[in-house]
Design an enzyme around this catalytic site. Sequence first.
Site, PDB file in Angstrom:
ATOM      1  N   CYS A   1       0.802  -1.227   0.000  1.00  0.00           N
ATOM      2  CA  CYS A   1       0.000   0.000   0.000  1.00  0.00           C
ATOM      3  C   CYS A   1       0.835   1.277   0.000  1.00  0.00           C
ATOM      4  CB  CYS A   1      -0.955   0.013   1.199  1.00  0.00           C
ATOM      5  SG  CYS A   1      -0.156  -0.239   2.788  1.00  0.00           S
TER       6      CYS A   1
ATOM      7  N   HIS B   1      -1.890   7.149   3.140  1.00  0.00           N
ATOM      8  CA  HIS B   1      -0.447   7.169   3.387  1.00  0.00           C
ATOM      9  C   HIS B   1       0.160   8.392   2.698  1.00  0.00           C
ATOM     10  CE1 HIS B   1      -0.861   3.382   5.210  1.00  0.00           C
ATOM     11  NE2 HIS B   1      -0.249   2.601   4.368  1.00  0.00           N
TER      12      HIS B   1
ATOM     13  N   THR C   1      -6.099   1.694   1.740  1.00  0.00           N
ATOM     14  CA  THR C   1      -6.901   0.466   1.626  1.00  0.00           C
ATOM     15  C   THR C   1      -7.749   0.451   0.350  1.00  0.00           C
ATOM     16  OG1 THR C   1      -8.710   1.272   3.024  1.00  0.00           O
ATOM     17  CG2 THR C   1      -6.948   0.058   4.126  1.00  0.00           C
TER      18      THR C   1
END
Lengths: 357, 357, 357, 357
Positions: B149, B242, B327
């Site tokens: 990710c 992120h 996600t």
Amino acid sequence: MTRKTPIGILGATGMVGQRYIQLLEDHPLFEVAWLAASDRSSGKPYGEAAKWRLDTALPERIAKMTVSPAEPESAPRVIFASVDAAIAREMEPKFAAAGCAVISNSSAFRMAPNVPLVIPEVNAGHLHMIEEQPWRKESGGYIVTNSNCTVMGPVLALKPIVDRFGVEQIFATSMQAVSGAGYPGVASMDILDNVVPYISNEEEKMEEELLKLLGRLEGHAVKPLDARMSASCNRVPVVDGHTVSVSIKLTRPATRDQIIAAWGEFRPLAGQDLPSAPDQPVQWEPQPDRPQPRLDRNRGKGMAATVGRLRPCGVLDWKFTVLSHNTIRGAAGATILNAEMLASIGKLEPVTAAAHA
Amino acid sequence: MTRKTPIGILGATGMVGQRYIQLLEDHPLFEVAWLAASDRSSGKPYGEAAKWRLDTALPERIAKMTVSPAEPESAPRVIFASVDAAIAREMEPKFAAAGCAVISNSSAFRMAPNVPLVIPEVNAGHLHMIEEQPWRKESGGYIVTNSNCTVMGPVLALKPIVDRFGVEQIFATSMQAVSGAGYPGVASMDILDNVVPYISNEEEKMEEELLKLLGRLEGHAVKPLDARMSASCNRVPVVDGHTVSVSIKLTRPATRDQIIAAWGEFRPLAGQDLPSAPDQPVQWEPQPDRPQPRLDRNRGKGMAATVGRLRPCGVLDWKFTVLSHNTIRGAAGATILNAEMLASIGKLEPVTAAAHA
Amino acid sequence: MTRKTPIGILGATGMVGQRYIQLLEDHPLFEVAWLAASDRSSGKPYGEAAKWRLDTALPERIAKMTVSPAEPESAPRVIFASVDAAIAREMEPKFAAAGCAVISNSSAFRMAPNVPLVIPEVNAGHLHMIEEQPWRKESGGYIVTNSNCTVMGPVLALKPIVDRFGVEQIFATSMQAVSGAGYPGVASMDILDNVVPYISNEEEKMEEELLKLLGRLEGHAVKPLDARMSASCNRVPVVDGHTVSVSIKLTRPATRDQIIAAWGEFRPLAGQDLPSAPDQPVQWEPQPDRPQPRLDRNRGKGMAATVGRLRPCGVLDWKFTVLSHNTIRGAAGATILNAEMLASIGKLEPVTAAAHA
Amino acid sequence: MTRKTPIGILGATGMVGQRYIQLLEDHPLFEVAWLAASDRSSGKPYGEAAKWRLDTALPERIAKMTVSPAEPESAPRVIFASVDAAIAREMEPKFAAAGCAVISNSSAFRMAPNVPLVIPEVNAGHLHMIEEQPWRKESGGYIVTNSNCTVMGPVLALKPIVDRFGVEQIFATSMQAVSGAGYPGVASMDILDNVVPYISNEEEKMEEELLKLLGRLEGHAVKPLDARMSASCNRVPVVDGHTVSVSIKLTRPATRDQIIAAWGEFRPLAGQDLPSAPDQPVQWEPQPDRPQPRLDRNRGKGMAATVGRLRPCGVLDWKFTVLSHNTIRGAAGATILNAEMLASIGKLEPVTAAAHA
């Protein structure tokens, strides 16, 4: 009766001003004697003028002290200053001209050629630059500065490495606590469940201050460290403690053990008896997931930097994480330690009869 | 009546499993048909087996579906997988051997020589590597993976720069959301008022996956990008999204405008009609304090990466910040987009009569 | 071409002003036509004047609109207002006098005797009070208000219980999100790792507004609900969504199932076709640890209140937790729903030829 | 050489176990001599077995101690216990039967008829109930418990009010820190940007423990306070410090000043020289927005409760907010203070020659 040096605080109601008061409570050498803040606060009892944000009680003696106007007339000779750059630019020279030792956390004069930017463990020798300041010659007053809160940890961690192996390139990415922005500072809407990848002027300060702090005094001027430096600054939802991810390229090769040893043996102030100096200014933490702000920021009473995660870097040579308490080691404690160092070399005493009569 | 491809989900109760379910609700091509999780969950209605953590309602049809044992016998041909590496290592080959198209978010096989690690906008051509997999030859089954990710945002942002100017050195420092660690994942005691400067194996994954993703298919193998790469990974108190601070050294010089143009013109999937592909996969944000996870993570329905703060780097050439939803774009959405791409090139259909009878 | 009612927004740059813009994008009946804010913003493009804090993009059309001075001269007839009480007190009557339908989220006139304080599901009948307003008679203009953001959830949850069983005593302890305080609002230093057990005037507003909302129109005046009410308000580190712990004493006994049924059957706007009205305004959630702001605040597009944890109370009769989205259901969405209700009863049309030509 | 009482800790690696170690470092009467935890930890050095989560350093002496099996054979006579209820239910009687003074933070026996549930400032007299315990008669061992962490603050605040005015009804709504759930405890996905309005069994514990703590010893049994009590418990994103909103109905009327005076004059342990007892166990804070966990939790070294916001209640008589440190005053410090009280009344000495030889 002991005779402590009376201290005046410029910017007493701010975040760092509050830390000065907290850290000077029970200080063996210094005693808060005068508090100044903005005009709005002047004349009020400090307890009313300040919205105390620390988790220890505001000392009652301080709560009752009246906030003075920010004028040198009524001020003691030694001033701890932490005010906005624009205000500092105007005010600090006025106090220095009036004979005050202005020991400042403000950014205004950090990069001025004849103003020492000092971390006692790193470049205490730069303090002698004050003798070149015009105010010093006229009134005995001077300005000494400490660094930006974010650069503090990296500089402490780099100093022993620079000394032993040389450092040519430095990468630093910060994750900074909200207390660094003062009060009210960062809006909660901006930082809850969020990261802000920008802090105005912070990267510029980190880059230039780091090189000056690690520079060498040549004659009366500081020759900055000859290294390339890149800083990226971010705000994260943390109350206190700046975490910085650092990568470096060395001049001479070093093993992991040699770097850890350099940190462990770095005790430049040992034996000098400065009350706020931590025994071990750079503390190596071997656990893989440290340092962390909540767990490590208070080491050495908030005056130690913690380093961890030393590992090879795929681009430069080594990388590590360093953490330090931004309003103690990175601000109020830095000013106080500078003052302790100045006291130990006799620079807190008035120099001329004329000074500050 | 439309005929959607039935999808099986391995790891259906986890964080990414839940996102698969959320994102496939109303998907034009795919339909959840089979849910598998650990033995503990098997046999229960999904609504009971899973602790639903998303802010949209668990669809009732799904809540009532019975969780199947994680065995290929009952599974549909197309499997979306997101399980722990150790489990994936054992289970994914079993499904591929049974003729399933295993489109996986797990890390187990990402770096395997004949397994494509793919972001459709970046290296869709790598998908042809599946033809070299032994399972493919025997049963028609195969494994395709999407990336970690954290590397997703940087790779999307770097691809157009690599193509136009070449990239030789890459520095990436991440500030990662807690959802990346699954559920229960990060303990609140570890992350409230804190930063954790370590995520097990994350830096290794970022470094090797980035180079494979930006590599070139030569014959049947991927030649990784020839660049030096250094990743530093941190966990911060953010729910989703992120943030990565990136610095790069280019092969050929580029101006700021040229880089911004490269991002703006990067639309490699334009006209291919993949339902989950964002119109603009890399979105330049000119405001100085962006991207921010809370404000930018949902761009392009969570499938776009946002870039900002492009500025010169004091050590390498340029630095910037990139953000993507970990996600969605970084996990469940990545698997789905890979599946859409595989569908568009005809690889979701069974190849042999024998396959998966 | 459809003809939507043009809407003016007073306080367009604030937190609630931004929500108006977000929620009116693609609204079937209304269209943003005029934006006003403080003098500082006036004359600037909205995109420059406002610091957009929402996680959907600022619509380009709006970004380019010029912010108008807050004067009725240039304003459309229908005004959505969300400004500080002191400003509202002066400005809203000016707009009403000029013939505007001022549909307001401000607190200034909520308790004024002839001003309706309305939640359409609860007391739509109170809207007729506008006919008693002097502005209405002179220019056709009027003021209608929606409630404080914190009282919204409890009132929705209490209405069906009041109707069926009667409520005599009410205890409400809130845990409120920071967005309720606007921007910059709550300082991050005040709320990270913290709870603030005080919000100025909030308890007073909750107590008096709740009783008025649940009151009965008698003649031209509202007779407040005859109940004892106690509110305790707290700020917690949550971005959006106010959680309220409620205890009640009933007039007539009710079982748990009867109360849950009262909520489930509460659909007072069914069939009225108001675009922002949720199908199910009060949603019962049987899981023991719900409602939770992060998981439940967006139900019914942010317009539904979620109730859970209904259990006997050791002091009064029953207790439960209710959650609603404070800047949607509790503010911007409330204004919009009031406007939709006013439209449906024909009160958005000008009444006199003279009005606001 | 001073002779300190050796202390064994059951549950030494947990959150409260760590606090015991932290608080006993430099304790004048007690000294950690034995550490026990789960079988998994047994035999390992403590520094390895425990994931230390506190912000002071783990003392080196403790880090090197070997974790013992949780068996009374090797244990010292005085045991501080903080283990899960199910484990406590089995283990604590075993230690008591072996002659140990088990001073426990576990919930298993708090409500047992012959087990004292004690806060020294509130009901030290209940300690004499140990003489009725069968273990006491046989081996000299016994069990004494301290309360649930959440009830601690309210009970301290209520005690002086109960004594002076009587209390008949009590409403308490808690906003609890995550450290109360131990480690790993609350998942970060559950609490970032969130409130969880449910903590398993917490409301039941609060309600019954409060009444027992404020009850009267009659003969050998505690007659609970005759009052109606309702607790609502919530988890909020705070590291340490439980905030509780309390409303009360009094038996005899009291003015605001009388209640504040009752708190100020509440010093039941004055002159008893218990090292962990705060001078002022209940501290009134006049600022309108206090107490707050981040600012007030460490008062009295974490052993004082802070009260604020005393104001009339619209349903009962008065309401206020009380805060106390949940892992110090509410857990580890409570056990230690109970032990100090037991020492001062001579109950830490072995009673029979047979006991624990």
